[in-house]
Design a protein around this motif. Structure first.
Motif, mmCIF file in Angstrom:
data_model
loop_
_atom_site.group_PDB
_atom_site.id
_atom_site.type_symbol
_atom_site.label_atom_id
_atom_site.label_comp_id
_atom_site.label_asym_id
_atom_site.label_seq_id
_atom_site.Cartn_x
_atom_site.Cartn_y
_atom_site.Cartn_z
ATOM 1 N N ALA A 40 -24.384 28.842 -9.930
ATOM 2 C CA ALA A 40 -25.631 28.351 -9.349
ATOM 3 C C ALA A 40 -26.124 27.140 -10.136
ATOM 4 O O ALA A 40 -26.097 27.137 -11.364
ATOM 5 N N CYS A 41 -26.563 26.115 -9.423
ATOM 6 C CA CYS A 41 -27.082 24.894 -10.045
ATOM 7 C C CYS A 41 -28.454 24.584 -9.462
ATOM 8 O O CYS A 41 -28.712 24.856 -8.288
ATOM 9 N N GLU A 42 -29.295 23.981 -10.289
ATOM 10 C CA GLU A 42 -30.668 23.738 -9.844
ATOM 11 C C GLU A 42 -30.956 22.285 -9.489
ATOM 12 O O GLU A 42 -32.064 21.956 -9.081
ATOM 13 N N ASP A 43 -29.988 21.396 -9.640
ATOM 14 C CA ASP A 43 -30.191 20.023 -9.166
ATOM 15 C C ASP A 43 -28.836 19.388 -8.875
ATOM 16 O O ASP A 43 -27.775 19.949 -9.171
ATOM 17 N N GLY A 44 -28.887 18.198 -8.286
ATOM 18 C CA GLY A 44 -27.660 17.552 -7.861
ATOM 19 C C GLY A 44 -26.759 17.104 -8.992
ATOM 20 O O GLY A 44 -25.531 17.161 -8.874
ATOM 21 N N VAL A 45 -27.345 16.626 -10.080
ATOM 22 C CA VAL A 45 -26.532 16.171 -11.214
ATOM 23 C C VAL A 45 -25.759 17.339 -11.813
ATOM 24 O O VAL A 45 -24.558 17.242 -12.084
ATOM 25 N N GLU A 46 -26.445 18.466 -12.018
ATOM 26 C CA GLU A 46 -25.772 19.661 -12.542
ATOM 27 C C GLU A 46 -24.673 20.119 -11.581
ATOM 28 O O GLU A 46 -23.587 20.540 -12.011
ATOM 29 N N ALA A 47 -24.934 20.023 -10.282
ATOM 30 C CA ALA A 47 -23.934 20.430 -9.292
ATOM 31 C C ALA A 47 -22.707 19.530 -9.350
ATOM 32 O O ALA A 47 -21.565 20.005 -9.280
ATOM 33 N N PHE A 209 -25.345 0.468 -2.761
ATOM 34 C CA PHE A 209 -25.576 0.909 -4.138
ATOM 35 C C PHE A 209 -25.057 2.327 -4.336
ATOM 36 O O PHE A 209 -25.276 3.198 -3.495
ATOM 37 N N TRP A 210 -24.397 2.550 -5.475
ATOM 38 C CA TRP A 210 -23.909 3.875 -5.848
ATOM 39 C C TRP A 210 -24.522 4.305 -7.164
ATOM 40 O O TRP A 210 -24.621 3.495 -8.106
ATOM 41 N N GLN A 211 -24.913 5.555 -7.248
ATOM 42 C CA GLN A 211 -25.232 6.132 -8.545
ATOM 43 C C GLN A 211 -23.916 6.526 -9.202
ATOM 44 O O GLN A 211 -23.077 7.191 -8.598
ATOM 45 N N VAL A 212 -23.707 6.096 -10.456
ATOM 46 C CA VAL A 212 -22.457 6.386 -11.159
ATOM 47 C C VAL A 212 -22.688 7.180 -12.438
ATOM 48 O O VAL A 212 -21.731 7.555 -13.128
ATOM 49 N N HIS A 213 -23.949 7.423 -12.739
ATOM 50 C CA HIS A 213 -24.325 8.139 -13.952
ATOM 51 C C HIS A 213 -25.759 8.610 -13.743
ATOM 52 O O HIS A 213 -26.483 8.063 -12.901
ATOM 53 N N ARG A 214 -26.162 9.617 -14.493
ATOM 54 C CA ARG A 214 -27.544 10.086 -14.361
ATOM 55 C C ARG A 214 -28.536 8.939 -14.496
ATOM 56 O O ARG A 214 -29.591 8.933 -13.856
ATOM 57 N N GLY A 215 -28.205 7.939 -15.309
ATOM 58 C CA GLY A 215 -29.140 6.847 -15.573
ATOM 59 C C GLY A 215 -28.704 5.488 -15.071
ATOM 60 O O GLY A 215 -29.272 4.475 -15.484
ATOM 61 N N VAL A 216 -27.722 5.408 -14.158
ATOM 62 C CA VAL A 216 -27.216 4.101 -13.723
ATOM 63 C C VAL A 216 -26.942 4.085 -12.220
ATOM 64 O O VAL A 216 -26.293 4.983 -11.682
ATOM 65 N N ILE A 217 -27.431 3.043 -11.553
ATOM 66 C CA ILE A 217 -27.117 2.754 -10.154
ATOM 67 C C ILE A 217 -26.566 1.340 -10.111
ATOM 68 O O ILE A 217 -27.161 0.418 -10.681
#
Length: 258
Positions: A40-47, A209-217
């Motif tokens: 179970a994951c609680e957000d998209g990044v964790e998933a 635009f793509w997100q490629v990292h939690r902190g980068v688009i």
């Protein structure tokens, strides 16, 4: 030959609301007692991180989650050959998009009967997977759910020293989160804004635009290459720039076939 539908598949459940996540997990284990590992994951990044590490065969994904959408997670699941079922709150526009895309979805709050029907369909597809068809359906769903022109970001109001500059979105090469600010970098300048990345992402064209990292688009058209450095970390280079940007393993599926 083994029948995948009779094995104990690995499953991912991604839902940012804790009570709904717990309820779905409980119903899923009751409906499908033969399941293997369930995460179970609680957000998209964790998933996304879980998909990259464990490659689940089935994923139940909230379509709208903090940080990364269920569509982004679905692309990663499909890239590894998995099946996807989306969960969504009732919204006539969203439901119409799901039905047009012929994808499985569950209305929240999820009911045992609808979950049982979705599980039956997933088990059938596990026996005869069609990765290309599912990828096309995810593309079609994304196109129908994409922000309309009226909701897309066209200009960024950003601080440069003591001045405020209006930057056209077509000028932007990448956005990078830094502490409480976000860097906005173009070919010839750099500025900062306070808008969180997840809010920016909701108003950006996903084809551009793509997100490629939690902190980068990043702007897709500006990407030159992605490589692994001497420490084993993935880095992205943009054309004409020396700066290397971090890429999370969870987002590497975006670069397959580039």
């Amino acid at each position: 030959m083994r029948d995948p539908s009779t094995e104990a598949p690995t499953v991912l459940v991604a839902e940012d609301e804790a009570p709904q996540r717990a309820a779905l997990l409980a119903m899923l284990l009751e409906t499908w007692p033969e399941l293997g590992r369930v995460q179970a994951c609680e957000d998209g990044v964790e998933a996304l991180q879980a998909v990259a590490a464990q490659r689940p065969q089935v994923a139940f994904l909230d379509i709208r989650m903090p940080g990364v959408s269920g569509l982004d997670v679905a692309r990663a699941v499909v890239a590894y050959g998995g099946q996807v079922v989306f969960t969504t709150a009732f919204d006539e526009y969203a439901i119409g998009a799901f039905e047009a895309g012929a994808l499985d979805y569950l209305l929240k709050p999820v009911q045992p009967a609808s979950l049982a029907r979705a599980v039956a369909r997933v088990r059938e597809r596990l026996a005869q997977p069609d990765r290309a068809a599912l990828r096309e359906r995810v593309d079609a769903l994304e196109a129908r759910l994409r922000p309309t022109d009226g909701r897309l970001v066209r200009w960024i109001s950003a601080s440069i020293g003591d001045s405020v500059r209006m930057i056209g979105i077509d000028e932007v090469l990448f956005f990078q989160a830094q502490d409480k600010y976000v860097r906005v970098v173009s070919d010839d300048n750099e500025a900062v804004i306070r808008t969180p990345l997840k809010e920016l992402l909701a108003g950006l064209d996903p084809d551009a635009f793509w997100q490629v990292h939690r902190g980068v688009i990043v702007r897709v058209a500006a990407i030159d290459c992605v490589h692994k450095d001497e420490l084993g970390k993935w880095r992205l280079h943009l054309r004409g720039r020396d700066e290397a940007l971090p890429v999370s393993a969870a987002f590497l599926h975006r670069f397959r076939g580039m």
